[in-house]
Motif scaffolding. Sequence first.
Motif, PDB file in Angstrom:
ATOM      1  N   PHE A   1      32.773 -48.115   4.104  1.00  0.00           N
ATOM      2  CA  PHE A   1      33.855 -48.781   4.955  1.00  0.00           C
ATOM      3  C   PHE A   1      34.799 -48.110   4.530  1.00  0.00           C
ATOM      4  N   LEU A   2      35.490 -47.624   3.015  1.00  0.00           N
ATOM      5  CA  LEU A   2      36.719 -47.053   3.093  1.00  0.00           C
ATOM      6  C   LEU A   2      36.894 -45.714   3.624  1.00  0.00           C
ATOM      7  N   VAL A   3      36.355 -44.883   4.238  1.00  0.00           N
ATOM      8  CA  VAL A   3      36.896 -43.567   4.761  1.00  0.00           C
ATOM      9  C   VAL A   3      36.474 -44.306   6.283  1.00  0.00           C
ATOM     10  N   LEU A   4      35.652 -45.233   7.044  1.00  0.00           N
ATOM     11  CA  LEU A   4      35.909 -45.759   7.925  1.00  0.00           C
ATOM     12  C   LEU A   4      37.861 -46.210   8.651  1.00  0.00           C
TER      13      LEU A   4
ATOM     14  N   MET B   1      31.043 -54.708   8.756  1.00  0.00           N
ATOM     15  CA  MET B   1      31.275 -54.563   7.452  1.00  0.00           C
ATOM     16  C   MET B   1      30.875 -56.990   7.477  1.00  0.00           C
ATOM     17  N   THR B   2      30.445 -57.167   8.158  1.00  0.00           N
ATOM     18  CA  THR B   2      30.502 -58.690   8.569  1.00  0.00           C
ATOM     19  C   THR B   2      29.377 -58.760   8.090  1.00  0.00           C
ATOM     20  N   ILE B   3      28.674 -58.323   9.457  1.00  0.00           N
ATOM     21  CA  ILE B   3      26.604 -57.853   9.373  1.00  0.00           C
ATOM     22  C   ILE B   3      26.406 -57.728   7.637  1.00  0.00           C
ATOM     23  N   SER B   4      27.163 -56.885   7.181  1.00  0.00           N
ATOM     24  CA  SER B   4      26.674 -55.964   5.768  1.00  0.00           C
ATOM     25  C   SER B   4      26.994 -56.727   4.821  1.00  0.00           C
ATOM     26  N   GLY B   5      28.043 -57.544   4.925  1.00  0.00           N
ATOM     27  CA  GLY B   5      28.780 -58.512   4.512  1.00  0.00           C
ATOM     28  C   GLY B   5      27.138 -60.169   4.167  1.00  0.00           C
ATOM     29  N   ALA B   6      26.877 -60.362   5.330  1.00  0.00           N
ATOM     30  CA  ALA B   6      25.829 -61.112   5.887  1.00  0.00           C
ATOM     31  C   ALA B   6      24.856 -60.474   5.267  1.00  0.00           C
ATOM     32  N   ALA B   7      24.139 -59.506   5.577  1.00  0.00           N
ATOM     33  CA  ALA B   7      22.750 -59.178   5.529  1.00  0.00           C
ATOM     34  C   ALA B   7      23.123 -58.551   3.458  1.00  0.00           C
ATOM     35  N   GLY B   8      23.987 -58.712   3.123  1.00  0.00           N
ATOM     36  CA  GLY B   8      23.623 -58.653   1.539  1.00  0.00           C
ATOM     37  C   GLY B   8      23.929 -60.118   1.228  1.00  0.00           C
TER      38      GLY B   8
ATOM     39  N   ALA C   1      37.968 -60.782   1.967  1.00  0.00           N
ATOM     40  CA  ALA C   1      39.061 -60.141   2.319  1.00  0.00           C
ATOM     41  C   ALA C   1      39.357 -58.993   2.987  1.00  0.00           C
ATOM     42  N   VAL C   2      38.853 -58.124   2.579  1.00  0.00           N
ATOM     43  CA  VAL C   2      38.860 -56.655   2.825  1.00  0.00           C
ATOM     44  C   VAL C   2      38.600 -57.307   4.594  1.00  0.00           C
ATOM     45  N   VAL C   3      37.156 -57.969   4.904  1.00  0.00           N
ATOM     46  CA  VAL C   3      36.409 -58.421   5.760  1.00  0.00           C
ATOM     47  C   VAL C   3      38.037 -58.959   7.069  1.00  0.00           C
TER      48      VAL C   3
END
Lengths: 211, 602
Positions: A92-95, A118-125, A179-181
């Motif tokens: 995510f940092l690179v992107l 990010m949203t999907i990853s967060g929700a998946a997390g 906050a990043v999302v």
Amino acid sequence: MNAPSQASCAGTVKLLLIAAAALLLACNFLPVWSTAMESPQYHGEDTIVVKVYPGRVEGNLREVETLNQYIGVKLPLDAPELKGMTYAMAAFLVLVIGAVFLPPAIQKHALVGIFALMTISGAAGLGLLQYRLYELGHVRTRAIIGGVANFTPPVVGSMHLANFHVYTRLMSGGWAFAAVVLLTGIAVYLTHHDAPPMPSVPGRHHAASCQ
Amino acid sequence: MSNVRVHRPFLSAVVIAAAFAAIGSLSACRGSHQQDANADAARSVYVPVGKWDKYYAFLSGGQAGTVLVYGIPSGRLIRSIPVFEPRAQYGYAIPGTKTYEMLKASGPLWGDSHHPALSETNGDYDGRWLYINDKANTRVARIDLKRFETAAIATIPNFQAAHGTSVVPPDTKYVIVNGEFLAEPDKSHGVDVAAYKAGMAFLDPITLQTRFEVLVPGNCDINDASKDGRWAFSTDYDTEKGLSVEDMIRNDEDAIAAIDIPAAEEAISKGEFTSMGGTKVIDPTRTTKKVLYMIPVPKNPHGCDVSPDGKYVAASGKLSPTVTLIDISKIDKVKNLRDAIAAQPEVGMGPLHTTWDGRGNAYTSLFIDSQIVKWNVARAVAGDPNYVIDRMDVHYNPGHTYAALGRTRHPSGDYLLALNKLSKDMFIPVGPSMPESQELIDISGDKMRMLLDFPAEPEPHDAAFIRVSDLAPKVAQVEQPGPDAIAEGKSRIEQVGPHEYHVYMTVIRSKFGLDAFTVHQGDKVTITLSNIETVKDMTHGFALEDYGINLAIDPGQTREVTFIADKPGTHWYYCTWFCSALHLEMRGRMLVETAGQQEAHR
């Protein structure tokens, strides 16, 4: 009049993305989630606290392991998603940093993709965490004490387990990622509301757009 | 007249009834006041469940050779620290352990501890060390207050009976220990009475090595030091050098011995000493600079206490009803040392020890009167006859008395402890041997107020308090594993010689690192155990059946024992500190094979 507005908008988006990148960097060093276990024998400074960081779990794990001889839960200390979190943060940092340098036309689409990822990853997390918590309380290998039924700790909340009150919550790293999302979402919003020039009506403009 | 005859009995009855009513009312009133006083006292010492006391009180354990740790004001016994006597409970000085070697190397496996002295920095307690003497075997020990463990024990050369023990303020330059009994100084087992000596020893506060000694004519009893570190004082009885009670009290006067510490150090640097018993001994009659001042006081004085302002040293009279106050600043200035005496107030029968509240008042224990007497120093020095402020009965026959922080420059002036020698009828009978009685007294007001009594096993002699807020933060409850600690998963047995094994085991709830190990009859076995717990109060024990071994291993600690496996067969080892729901299952087996069993295995 549009050129300065667009420049200002691009500048805002850039600032948002830099802030998001900084937060992502910080995420690697901040606890994402924690659990605190309190009981009459373990309170105040003796409360057992376990914190999950990207790539690692910290806290009094020896005491958790020791007490676990009674409960026999499966502690996901070597779960692959722990490392996965580190890689995801790095990706995510690179992107996000990459998106800063993209031309606006590409950037607006790229940001949608990043935001979605990010949203999907967060929700998946969160989903994975809930699954691990379920697994922790249900895949019990060597329970030797009676009176403790299978259980599922909440991702955020509290429960009673044996003689412990267990409290779980998102920590600074989790909130930083949220906050990043959010920042990325605002960037998406700003780039997509960068509408073409409208006929000039004195005194009117779209307050939420980057005109 | 007939009317008078009729009314006289009636009037009498009324008067008698009224008198009874008044007496009853007064009695009820007094009872009510007593109940109120009891309730106030109870409230003053009550420490709610889960809360801490205000002070640690270190009481010498006397004939047990221990130091007892009480909480004040609750009077709760928190623990005891074994020092001069083995204590299997804590795995202390069990044969085959390092603490056993330390104690054994210093002398007998028993001691008689009297005077706890706390280390100081800038004239206040610093919470590092507690020193305690062993009168019976002329030793002194240093207790590490981080762990509440005996860290060092040393024998004091040349003297017999280490009695008074204190530190030299403001920064604990020396620990001063009195050699009380007259004996031949080099401990050559001689019986030459003419060669008998006593004196004061000045010890390094860390190593406890005796740096030098000063001979004092007489028996050095209790000691103290001036707040600036210049003077060491000791009450000195039997200056007659008598060897019987009658001879020891023959003269009307004895002394306070005042040793000029810088002058003694100078004598050492000039070589004005005799090497004896591995240390440097100063004979004060042979130094170029005066080292010893003998200030006359009534015969056979006892307590020796320097006032917190550093102005006076008080010799409590014991056989004299007085306390002699000596003006420290005059000692080396007056031609006649009697002129250094600032006052000699009469306080009561059998004054033994004096302590201070920091508000200009002294408190003296009266052994014969069974009282604590409060008196004002300035008034006594000024000759004001009203220097006695209050008296309080204690139960019974107090020895030492100690006002909180009374030996520092800043006494707190709130609590005073009377350490009574007899308890008589104060506690429920437990056979002919009764516990000693401690009484806690509130000294914060003009009048003393009795708060609490609590028993102790025989026999605390003296006490030292330190604020919990000053010490508790420095106390380790979970130790960082040292370099000798056994890591988790590294339990093992190693053969280290033809007939020698070393067993390494971790201990943690609820398992020893090895379920079993095998050695051969006659082998020398060393067992090292590391407690790898990370939470406080999770001590594990290691008891080995039929070998007389019990260790206590606190969280983070490593302990070791060495023994000869001379008893064949199966010997279970188990945890002696109840630790968990699986405590009873926490055990293993040492298998000691005979030569025949070894052959069979081959």
